[in-house]
Design an enzyme around this catalytic site. Sequence first.
Site, PDB file in Angstrom:
ATOM      1  N   ASP A   1       0.796  -1.428  -0.030  1.00 42.03           N
ATOM      2  CA  ASP A   1      -0.088   0.026   0.253  1.00 42.03           C
ATOM      3  C   ASP A   1       0.962   1.129   0.039  1.00 42.03           C
ATOM      4  OD1 ASP A   1       1.181  -0.349   2.301  1.00 42.03           O
ATOM      5  OD2 ASP A   1      -0.914   0.042   3.692  1.00 42.03           O
TER       6      ASP A   1
ATOM      7  N   TYR B   1     -12.664  -9.384  -2.236  1.00 45.61           N
ATOM      8  CA  TYR B   1     -11.614 -10.397  -2.713  1.00 45.61           C
ATOM      9  C   TYR B   1     -11.876 -10.924  -4.018  1.00 45.61           C
ATOM     10  CZ  TYR B   1      -8.116 -13.758  -2.121  1.00 45.61           C
ATOM     11  OH  TYR B   1      -7.047 -14.765  -2.004  1.00 45.61           O
TER      12      TYR B   1
ATOM     13  N   LYS C   1      -9.207 -10.549  -7.192  1.00 45.40           N
ATOM     14  CA  LYS C   1      -8.564 -11.606  -7.792  1.00 45.40           C
ATOM     15  C   LYS C   1      -9.019 -11.695  -9.234  1.00 45.40           C
ATOM     16  CE  LYS C   1      -5.864 -12.820  -4.283  1.00 45.40           C
ATOM     17  NZ  LYS C   1      -4.494 -12.655  -4.461  1.00 45.40           N
TER      18      LYS C   1
ATOM     19  N   THR D   1      -3.980 -22.117   5.562  1.00 46.10           N
ATOM     20  CA  THR D   1      -2.989 -21.165   6.118  1.00 46.10           C
ATOM     21  C   THR D   1      -3.895 -20.398   6.968  1.00 46.10           C
ATOM     22  OG1 THR D   1      -3.179 -19.092   4.482  1.00 46.10           O
ATOM     23  CG2 THR D   1      -1.603 -21.127   4.118  1.00 46.10           C
TER      24      THR D   1
END
Length: 257
Positions: A74, A167, A171, A201
């Site tokens: 960012d 999200y 993507k 994860t």
Amino acid sequence: MAELRTGGLGFFDLTGKVAVVTGGSSGIGAACARRLAEAGAHVVVGYNSGAARAEGVVAALPGEGHSSAHIPLDDSTTVGKAASLVADRHGVVHVLVNSAGTTKQVDHGDLEGLTDAEFDRILTVNVRGTFSVIRAFAPLLRSSGDAVIANISSISGTTGLGSSIAYCAAKAGLDVMTTSLARVLGPQVRVFNLSPAAVDTGFVPGRDPAAVRAQAASAPLRIAADPDDVACSLIGAVTSLRLSTGTVVVIDGGGHL
């Protein structure tokens, strides 16, 4: 126009090559760093806030010539400084793995729960941030004469199913951006996306690991993916897909079938 090259290139040898991995302090990024180092590359482990974790990853890598760098997606200015640092250390980059990203679990039906600020943050980090890294490192990649960019995407970009609508949109944007970049970065640079299904994860805060296993159980191969599975796919794509660019490599156990 660049000179036409002859095929029969064989495998891309990673011995002595320089690889930069954003998000390399944990998860898929750390697994990619380990596999690249095992293949003989000198790895720069990029991190956002996990400096200590990144140093731990560097210390555990086989081989030598590894280091860490602050690469916050960012902050384009700091990304540029990281590219300058790598230029001073190595002079060139052969492999760039964009593994850094972010998300937040927001039910797709909860439209009010996905705020403007959260939507902007997810797109800024996952799309604009990845672009800023590629922009900063492009001269180093091009100067190698034969380089690879691998972006860690997600099947959420095509299925529209994932941690949040933002999200999924991010993507999908990353997938299209890869197509555009592949056109303009050739012939010196190949660009592709690795698009896994859910990986075990802690990337998605609050996600139940059982949900990952349930998704894998519904796919033909019935394998719950580990970060190292993605890292092995990375090595395969980098070393073997010599005539592929602008391609999305799906790693979902056949779940899309």
